[in-house]
Write a protein that holds these residues in place. Sequence first.
Motif, PDB file in Angstrom:
ATOM      1  N   LEU A  90      34.945  21.665  29.393  1.00 25.24           N
ATOM      2  CA  LEU A  90      34.676  20.738  28.293  1.00 25.24           C
ATOM      3  C   LEU A  90      33.342  20.045  28.561  1.00 25.24           C
ATOM      4  O   LEU A  90      33.132  19.529  29.666  1.00 25.24           O
ATOM      5  CB  LEU A  90      35.778  19.679  28.210  1.00 25.24           C
ATOM      6  N   GLU A  91      32.478  20.018  27.577  1.00 25.99           N
ATOM      7  CA  GLU A  91      31.231  19.238  27.720  1.00 25.99           C
ATOM      8  C   GLU A  91      31.402  17.987  26.878  1.00 25.99           C
ATOM      9  O   GLU A  91      31.525  18.063  25.654  1.00 25.99           O
ATOM     10  CB  GLU A  91      30.031  20.047  27.250  1.00 25.99           C
ATOM     11  N   VAL A  92      31.422  16.836  27.552  1.00 25.36           N
ATOM     12  CA  VAL A  92      31.798  15.583  26.882  1.00 25.36           C
ATOM     13  C   VAL A  92      30.599  14.634  26.865  1.00 25.36           C
ATOM     14  O   VAL A  92      29.905  14.466  27.869  1.00 25.36           O
ATOM     15  CB  VAL A  92      32.990  14.920  27.621  1.00 25.36           C
ATOM     16  N   ASP A  93      30.417  14.014  25.721  1.00 19.80           N
ATOM     17  CA  ASP A  93      29.331  13.038  25.578  1.00 19.80           C
ATOM     18  C   ASP A  93      29.953  11.637  25.459  1.00 19.80           C
ATOM     19  O   ASP A  93      30.827  11.422  24.614  1.00 19.80           O
ATOM     20  CB  ASP A  93      28.531  13.381  24.315  1.00 19.80           C
ATOM     21  N   ASP A  94      29.540  10.726  26.337  1.00 18.76           N
ATOM     22  CA  ASP A  94      30.078   9.361  26.294  1.00 18.76           C
ATOM     23  C   ASP A  94      28.944   8.368  26.591  1.00 18.76           C
ATOM     24  O   ASP A  94      28.708   7.986  27.730  1.00 18.76           O
ATOM     25  CB  ASP A  94      31.209   9.196  27.315  1.00 18.76           C
ATOM     26  N   PRO A  95      28.245   7.934  25.542  1.00 20.65           N
ATOM     27  CA  PRO A  95      27.099   7.043  25.759  1.00 20.65           C
ATOM     28  C   PRO A  95      27.480   5.710  26.409  1.00 20.65           C
ATOM     29  O   PRO A  95      26.669   5.122  27.119  1.00 20.65           O
ATOM     30  CB  PRO A  95      26.555   6.804  24.347  1.00 20.65           C
ATOM     31  N   LEU A  96      28.716   5.222  26.216  1.00 22.29           N
ATOM     32  CA  LEU A  96      29.070   3.894  26.744  1.00 22.29           C
ATOM     33  C   LEU A  96      29.620   3.931  28.159  1.00 22.29           C
ATOM     34  O   LEU A  96      29.521   2.935  28.884  1.00 22.29           O
ATOM     35  CB  LEU A  96      30.115   3.221  25.836  1.00 22.29           C
ATOM     36  N   VAL A  97      30.259   5.015  28.545  1.00 23.98           N
ATOM     37  CA  VAL A  97      30.776   5.140  29.922  1.00 23.98           C
ATOM     38  C   VAL A  97      30.183   6.419  30.506  1.00 23.98           C
ATOM     39  O   VAL A  97      30.788   7.495  30.441  1.00 23.98           O
ATOM     40  CB  VAL A  97      32.329   5.191  29.939  1.00 23.98           C
ATOM     41  N   ASN A 134      31.863   9.431  32.316  1.00 24.16           N
ATOM     42  CA  ASN A 134      32.657  10.432  31.596  1.00 24.16           C
ATOM     43  C   ASN A 134      31.800  11.562  31.038  1.00 24.16           C
ATOM     44  O   ASN A 134      32.324  12.604  30.653  1.00 24.16           O
ATOM     45  CB  ASN A 134      33.391   9.785  30.403  1.00 24.16           C
ATOM     46  N   THR A 135      30.504  11.308  30.955  1.00 23.70           N
ATOM     47  CA  THR A 135      29.610  12.302  30.343  1.00 23.70           C
ATOM     48  C   THR A 135      29.401  13.474  31.284  1.00 23.70           C
ATOM     49  O   THR A 135      29.258  13.286  32.488  1.00 23.70           O
ATOM     50  CB  THR A 135      28.255  11.641  30.015  1.00 23.70           C
ATOM     51  N   GLY A 136      29.375  14.678  30.719  1.00 27.94           N
ATOM     52  CA  GLY A 136      29.067  15.851  31.536  1.00 27.94           C
ATOM     53  C   GLY A 136      30.039  16.974  31.247  1.00 27.94           C
ATOM     54  O   GLY A 136      30.819  16.921  30.299  1.00 27.94           O
ATOM     55  N   ARG A 137      29.968  17.995  32.110  1.00 23.15           N
ATOM     56  CA  ARG A 137      30.838  19.163  31.942  1.00 23.15           C
ATOM     57  C   ARG A 137      32.006  19.045  32.912  1.00 23.15           C
ATOM     58  O   ARG A 137      31.801  18.764  34.102  1.00 23.15           O
ATOM     59  CB  ARG A 137      30.054  20.435  32.194  1.00 23.15           C
ATOM     60  N   TRP A 138      33.203  19.264  32.378  1.00 25.98           N
ATOM     61  CA  TRP A 138      34.438  19.109  33.161  1.00 25.98           C
ATOM     62  C   TRP A 138      35.230  20.397  33.106  1.00 25.98           C
ATOM     63  O   TRP A 138      35.501  20.921  32.020  1.00 25.98           O
ATOM     64  CB  TRP A 138      35.288  17.955  32.590  1.00 25.98           C
ATOM     65  N   HIS A 139      35.567  20.869  34.297  1.00 28.40           N
ATOM     66  CA  HIS A 139      36.369  22.091  34.384  1.00 28.40           C
ATOM     67  C   HIS A 139      37.841  21.681  34.407  1.00 28.40           C
ATOM     68  O   HIS A 139      38.288  21.031  35.350  1.00 28.40           O
ATOM     69  CB  HIS A 139      35.990  22.839  35.670  1.00 28.40           C
ATOM     70  N   LEU A 164      32.339  18.203  22.864  1.00 27.21           N
ATOM     71  CA  LEU A 164      32.902  17.150  21.995  1.00 27.21           C
ATOM     72  C   LEU A 164      32.521  15.770  22.521  1.00 27.21           C
ATOM     73  O   LEU A 164      32.140  15.614  23.685  1.00 27.21           O
ATOM     74  CB  LEU A 164      34.428  17.295  21.895  1.00 27.21           C
ATOM     75  N   GLY A 165      32.627  14.779  21.650  1.00 24.42           N
ATOM     76  CA  GLY A 165      32.379  13.393  22.041  1.00 24.42           C
ATOM     77  C   GLY A 165      33.646  12.782  22.624  1.00 24.42           C
ATOM     78  O   GLY A 165      34.756  13.299  22.417  1.00 24.42           O
ATOM     79  N   ILE A 166      33.492  11.666  23.325  1.00 24.89           N
ATOM     80  CA  ILE A 166      34.645  11.039  23.979  1.00 24.89           C
ATOM     81  C   ILE A 166      35.684  10.590  22.940  1.00 24.89           C
ATOM     82  O   ILE A 166      36.886  10.613  23.221  1.00 24.89           O
ATOM     83  CB  ILE A 166      34.184   9.847  24.872  1.00 24.89           C
ATOM     84  N   ALA A 167      35.265  10.215  21.750  1.00 30.57           N
ATOM     85  CA  ALA A 167      36.228   9.780  20.730  1.00 30.57           C
ATOM     86  C   ALA A 167      37.124  10.943  20.316  1.00 30.57           C
ATOM     87  O   ALA A 167      38.334  10.774  20.103  1.00 30.57           O
ATOM     88  CB  ALA A 167      35.502   9.217  19.510  1.00 30.57           C
ATOM     89  N   ASP A 168      36.547  12.143  20.231  1.00 29.27           N
ATOM     90  CA  ASP A 168      37.355  13.295  19.826  1.00 29.27           C
ATOM     91  C   ASP A 168      38.300  13.723  20.945  1.00 29.27           C
ATOM     92  O   ASP A 168      39.419  14.175  20.676  1.00 29.27           O
ATOM     93  CB  ASP A 168      36.442  14.427  19.360  1.00 29.27           C
ATOM     94  N   LEU A 169      37.874  13.544  22.187  1.00 26.46           N
ATOM     95  CA  LEU A 169      38.795  13.843  23.287  1.00 26.46           C
ATOM     96  C   LEU A 169      39.948  12.827  23.280  1.00 26.46           C
ATOM     97  O   LEU A 169      41.102  13.194  23.516  1.00 26.46           O
ATOM     98  CB  LEU A 169      38.038  13.794  24.621  1.00 26.46           C
ATOM     99  N   GLY A 170      39.651  11.577  22.972  1.00 27.79           N
ATOM    100  CA  GLY A 170      40.712  10.563  22.838  1.00 27.79           C
ATOM    101  C   GLY A 170      41.663  10.915  21.708  1.00 27.79           C
ATOM    102  O   GLY A 170      42.876  10.773  21.822  1.00 27.79           O
TER     103      GLY A 170
END
Length: 421
Positions: free
Chosen positions: A333-340, A343-348, A370-376
């Motif tokens: 998952l490649e996650v974008d989280d501008p506030l934290v 959490n940003t980066g690629r996660w296996h 996806l963005g962190i909101a969509d993962l939430g």
Amino acid sequence: MSLAPGYRLIDVAPSRVGEVLRVASWAFADELKDEDLPHWEIMTPASRMLGVEIDDASRGTVGTLAGVAATFRFGMRVPGGAEVPVAGLTGVGVHTGHRRRGLLTAMMAAHLEDARRRGEVASALYAAETSIYQRFGYGLASWQATVRVPRGAGLRPVPGSEDLLVAIEPVDPARHGPVISSVQARLTRPGSMTLADPEALAARFADPSVRHQSEPLRMLTVTTPDGDPRAFAMLRRRSAWGDDALPDGVVTTQELAALDAAAAHRLWSVLLDIDLMGTVTADPLALDDPLLHLLEDPRSARARVFDNLWLRLVDLPAALEARTYAADVDTVLEVDDPLVPDNTGRWHLTVDGGDARVAAAPEAAPDVRLGIADLGAAYLGGTSLAALASAGRVIARDAAALELASAAFGAAVAPVCNLHF
Ligand SMILES: CC(=O)SCCNC(=O)CCNC(=O)[C@H](O)C(C)(C)COP(=O)(O)OP(=O)(O)OC[C@H]1O[C@@H](n2cnc3c(N)ncnc32)[C@H](O)[C@@H]1OP(=O)(O)O
């Protein structure tokens, strides 16, 4: 948006809860009646409040609160049955005269930092307006039904229902606090909250007059003959009479829960048979709540659907490892989280035999972005990654990668938080 000059972010002392409530009443356009103050105080987690204050030289005031927010500590059930610590954000308000100067933005940054420091893996809230919190990384993790069921609606029989005992009494925190805690602690539906935090439990019993034009809160409990609580509903009745002199009162449940089919049946058979009432209104129910399958005529529930929990992952790897998955999966998952940024980066994410492992994988090719909101939104299994992709919110490497990840994030039942906060 950065905080405008002159304002400062503070932790608000519990002794200032009255000031906090006054700011909130401005923000929510409520009248704060003196007699209701104790109830609003019960509803506010005073040990964990933050705010923004300002000095006003022209008026000679120092440290006037202009923005406030408070947080409950909950345990939230996730798919697979684990309970994770979650910050329940509530009572957010900015005084009408200070809006759009970055006060909320500053409080949200502080709230998320505070949650991280306390080891809470996510922050959850009910949104007053759904456009407010997405910018802060909250996604729509569960939907709720609000039902209006006519008195006497037929229920399919469930064995064991008749053996359960029922009581309806005025609410009493000393007697009913343990009942609610005990039932909540055994709910398995994702999004259910447990109530180990005394402030979160006490808040169930707040009953300000502004919330109703009806009788005070009542407690309906369903127990086994040996006293084990199996279901409860907090409710109020409001009497009303139709033009033709027929009774047409309304039962409104504040919150309700049942641990199994027999308990749900017993609870609803009582709710649907209260003298002088014409309708029962209840929420928040999951979109697959047992009631909808108990009713002989499901359409009679007259269900309306609203957003329920907005969820924001605070500690991504801890959150993803805490839940189980509907299928084994090996995905990046490649996650974008501008506030934290942590959490940003690629996660296996690898799930093998139900055991989830999450590791940073900066070099790996992403399967899903996806963005962190969509993962939430996807976290509790209530919003599928495939549905988010169909709206262009989630981008997958290909259809197969999307299908695998989306299937894994699913859950056996729809999530819901059954407690208002
Ligand atoms: C969990 C809960 O408690 S939900 C309760 C939320 N509270 C309320 O709805 C009460 C009434 N409203 C308020 O008190 C305030 O307007 C708040 C708290 C919603 C916003 O506070 P403000 O200090 O004005 O927000 P702030 O200035 O930090 O704005 C941040 C951004 O959010 C946007 N925003 C703020 N409120 C809203 C809104 N209601 N709808 C859409 N966007 C909004 C702003 O335009 C701004 O956008 P930008 O950064 O692109 O310019």
